[in-house]
Design an enzyme around this catalytic site. Structure first.
Site, PDB file in Angstrom:
ATOM      1  N   TYR A  10      35.194  45.479 -34.414  1.00  0.00           N
ATOM      2  CA  TYR A  10      33.804  45.038 -34.527  1.00  0.00           C
ATOM      3  C   TYR A  10      32.978  45.351 -33.274  1.00  0.00           C
ATOM      4  O   TYR A  10      31.960  46.046 -33.335  1.00  0.00           O
ATOM      5  CB  TYR A  10      33.785  43.533 -34.816  1.00  0.00           C
ATOM      6  CG  TYR A  10      32.410  42.936 -34.852  1.00  0.00           C
ATOM      7  CD1 TYR A  10      31.557  43.170 -35.926  1.00  0.00           C
ATOM      8  CD2 TYR A  10      31.939  42.149 -33.806  1.00  0.00           C
ATOM      9  CE1 TYR A  10      30.286  42.630 -35.958  1.00  0.00           C
ATOM     10  CE2 TYR A  10      30.671  41.600 -33.831  1.00  0.00           C
ATOM     11  CZ  TYR A  10      29.854  41.845 -34.905  1.00  0.00           C
ATOM     12  OH  TYR A  10      28.598  41.314 -34.933  1.00  0.00           O
ATOM     13  N   VAL A  11      33.420  44.857 -32.119  1.00  0.00           N
ATOM     14  CA  VAL A  11      32.647  45.054 -30.886  1.00  0.00           C
ATOM     15  C   VAL A  11      32.649  46.520 -30.473  1.00  0.00           C
ATOM     16  O   VAL A  11      31.614  47.083 -30.102  1.00  0.00           O
ATOM     17  CB  VAL A  11      33.199  44.168 -29.749  1.00  0.00           C
ATOM     18  CG1 VAL A  11      32.487  44.472 -28.431  1.00  0.00           C
ATOM     19  CG2 VAL A  11      33.044  42.692 -30.101  1.00  0.00           C
ATOM     20  N   TYR A 256      19.139  18.751 -19.895  1.00  0.00           N
ATOM     21  CA  TYR A 256      20.370  17.983 -20.067  1.00  0.00           C
ATOM     22  C   TYR A 256      21.613  18.867 -20.050  1.00  0.00           C
ATOM     23  O   TYR A 256      22.671  18.457 -20.525  1.00  0.00           O
ATOM     24  CB  TYR A 256      20.324  17.202 -21.382  1.00  0.00           C
ATOM     25  CG  TYR A 256      19.364  16.028 -21.374  1.00  0.00           C
ATOM     26  CD1 TYR A 256      19.537  14.969 -20.486  1.00  0.00           C
ATOM     27  CD2 TYR A 256      18.281  15.969 -22.252  1.00  0.00           C
ATOM     28  CE1 TYR A 256      18.666  13.897 -20.475  1.00  0.00           C
ATOM     29  CE2 TYR A 256      17.408  14.903 -22.248  1.00  0.00           C
ATOM     30  CZ  TYR A 256      17.603  13.860 -21.360  1.00  0.00           C
ATOM     31  OH  TYR A 256      16.745  12.793 -21.340  1.00  0.00           O
ATOM     32  N   GLY A 264      24.041   7.211 -18.405  1.00  0.00           N
ATOM     33  CA  GLY A 264      23.943   5.757 -18.466  1.00  0.00           C
ATOM     34  C   GLY A 264      22.528   5.365 -18.849  1.00  0.00           C
ATOM     35  O   GLY A 264      21.813   6.144 -19.480  1.00  0.00           O
ATOM     36  N   CYS A 267      19.113   3.658 -22.844  1.00  0.00           N
ATOM     37  CA  CYS A 267      18.933   4.320 -24.138  1.00  0.00           C
ATOM     38  C   CYS A 267      20.178   5.033 -24.669  1.00  0.00           C
ATOM     39  O   CYS A 267      20.636   4.742 -25.771  1.00  0.00           O
ATOM     40  CB  CYS A 267      17.784   5.327 -24.052  1.00  0.00           C
ATOM     41  SG  CYS A 267      16.177   4.580 -23.752  1.00  0.00           S
ATOM     42  N   LYS A 270      23.432   2.975 -25.708  1.00  0.00           N
ATOM     43  CA  LYS A 270      23.074   2.068 -26.810  1.00  0.00           C
ATOM     44  C   LYS A 270      22.847   2.824 -28.115  1.00  0.00           C
ATOM     45  O   LYS A 270      23.316   2.422 -29.189  1.00  0.00           O
ATOM     46  CB  LYS A 270      21.815   1.280 -26.443  1.00  0.00           C
ATOM     47  CG  LYS A 270      21.260   0.405 -27.562  1.00  0.00           C
ATOM     48  CD  LYS A 270      20.048  -0.365 -27.103  1.00  0.00           C
ATOM     49  CE  LYS A 270      18.856   0.539 -26.887  1.00  0.00           C
ATOM     50  NZ  LYS A 270      18.300   1.032 -28.193  1.00  0.00           N
TER      51      LYS A 270
END
Length: 436
Positions: A10-11, A256, A264, A267, A270
């Site tokens: 493939y590659v 992120y 922590g 929000c 929880k």
């Protein structure tokens, strides 16, 4: 340029077609005679839109040929692309046997070659493979890396069905090498590709393809688990995820995606618990979502292990609110670390200007008095009191003052950085980063 492509799967066959389309002379190499014959007949070894037409055109104009003779392919080219398979082993690891076999073939073929030869690993391989290939080639050929030849990690980002388009329009081009000559060759080769080009360490380049593909797998799994919960609640999962993906400030951004310490705050923990519990109430399994807090706790354990491994007992913490610029201690992973060490008899000192000010103003005083009075007793107003007393300094959040103080910490004290307060530093000497 004259390019050899080892492996017509493939590659490899996509590389043959696309490099020849750019006007390079390409020789495809494979041990499978059937694949060699197909390419020489102007046919593709795989089904991919537009591929066979390009192979036929390249063969017709003399820019593409295929052979089983690897020595000839190396002798007539300046670059060898290694595009052979790396299938899974029974234990889940990858089989690098084909990579090493081609490396040996190339090594034998450059023994008497006077010109510099660039060897490019295009296949997906684990970290350290390029180093192993370099050693194989040096050992067999008697040549010196960086002088007679250069090895490069150049991972591909091709999707089945759009491989031709992706080759010409990649998200970026990665060149992982310690050879300046090989880097120059690769830059010249890719100069017509309109995409950012990053030159990095080979080990980093080898890791990128795995990081990308696992990220894609995680995103698909995440979307499916969210979709299942949506379905059972009579909600259209596509509407939800379409809106989620429109947030490019946080959801689809680097924000992120920076390795560091555990999450922590008020929000994330929880809401992860809340959603997984909602899924359980609907008799749905959410293996990915349910793993998030377990993985988060593991990162806390990893931070603790770094402290234990020092063998020191006097530990100072700079920052223990879960995020710099706040006084929020709710579910701060640093609180968990500090409480664990207190329980094990460590001698601790803590500094956090925001938490200290908050306690004086009464904004967070009730939480401190009711939940962590034992930690508050360790809180010092002067950062130097913490540094002077401690054998190990743990940086717990990204407060700007810690960047400046980092340079002032004596070499006889160990620094454990959980947030990478200095983006240019990696683990070395008395400095230890949790993920860098």
């Amino acid at each position: 340029m004259n390019i050899g492509v080892f492996g017509l799967g493939y590659v490899g066959v996509v590389c043959c077609a696309c490099f020849s389309r750019e006007g390079h002379n390409v020789i495809g190499v494979d041990v499978d005679k059937a694949k060699v014959n197909l390419v020489n007949q102007g046919k593709s070894t795989i089904i991919e839109k537009g591929l066979e037409e390009q192979i036929q055109a390249s063969v017709s104009n003399g820019l593409l040929t295929a052979t089983e003779d690897y020595e000839m392919a190396v002798r007539k080219t300046e670059i060898s692309f290694v595009c052979v398979g790396t299938p899974s082993l029974p234990n889940g690891g990858i089989n690098l046997g084909y990579i090493f076999e081609v490396s040996k073939q190339i090594a034998h073929s450059i023994k008497d070659k006077k010109d510099f030869h660039t060897i490019v690993i295009r296949s997906t391989v684990k970290v350290g493979t390029l180093k192993a290939c370099k050693e194989i080639i040096e050992d067999i050929s008697g040549k010196k890396h960086g002088v007679d030849f250069g090895v490069v990690s150049n991972p591909e980002f091709l999707r089945e069905g759009t491989a031709m388009y992706d080759f010409i329009n990649p998200p970026y081009t990665i060149i992982g090498t310690y050879s300046a000559i090989a880097e120059a060759v690769m830059r010249e080769l890719y100069k017509s590709i309109d995409a950012p080009l990053y030159t990095i360490k080979p080990e980093e380049a080898e890791m990128i393809k795995y990081a990308n593909n696992n990220f894609h797998a995680m995103k698909i799994t995440f979307a499916n688990e969210i979709g299942n919960i949506c379905k059972e609640n009579g909600v259209d999962g596509h509407v939800v995820m379409d809106i989620v993906s429109k947030d490019t400030k946080l959801n689809l951004s680097p924000y992120y995606l920076k390795p560091g310490f555990a999450f922590g705050g008020s929000c994330l923990p929880k809401d992860v618990r809340g959603l997984t519990q909602a899924a359980k109430s609907l008799d749905l399994k959410t293996p990915l979502l349910s793993s998030l807090l377990k993985s988060n706790f593991y990162q806390i354990d990893r931070g603790l292990d770094l402290i234990y491994e020092t063998g020191k007992k006097k530990i100072g913490f700079l920052g223990f609110a879960f995020k710099s610029g706040t006084d929020d201690l709710r579910e701060s992973p640093m609180v968990t670390v500090i409480e664990t060490l207190i329980g094990k008899g460590f001698d601790l000192r803590v500094y956090d200007s925001n938490v200290h000010l908050s306690s004086l103003l009464g904004k967070n005083k009730d939480y401190i008095n009711s939940h962590i009075p034992h930690i508050y007793k360790l809180l010092k107003e002067d950062i130097n009191q913490v540094i002077d007393h401690s054998e190990v300094i743990v940086i717990g959040n990204n407060a700007s003052e810690f960047y400046d103080i980092l340079k002032q910490i004596p070499d006889n004290k160990i620094i454990i950085d959980l947030v990478r307060v200095d983006k240019d530093r990696t683990s070395n000497g008395n400095y230890v980063g949790i993920c860098w």
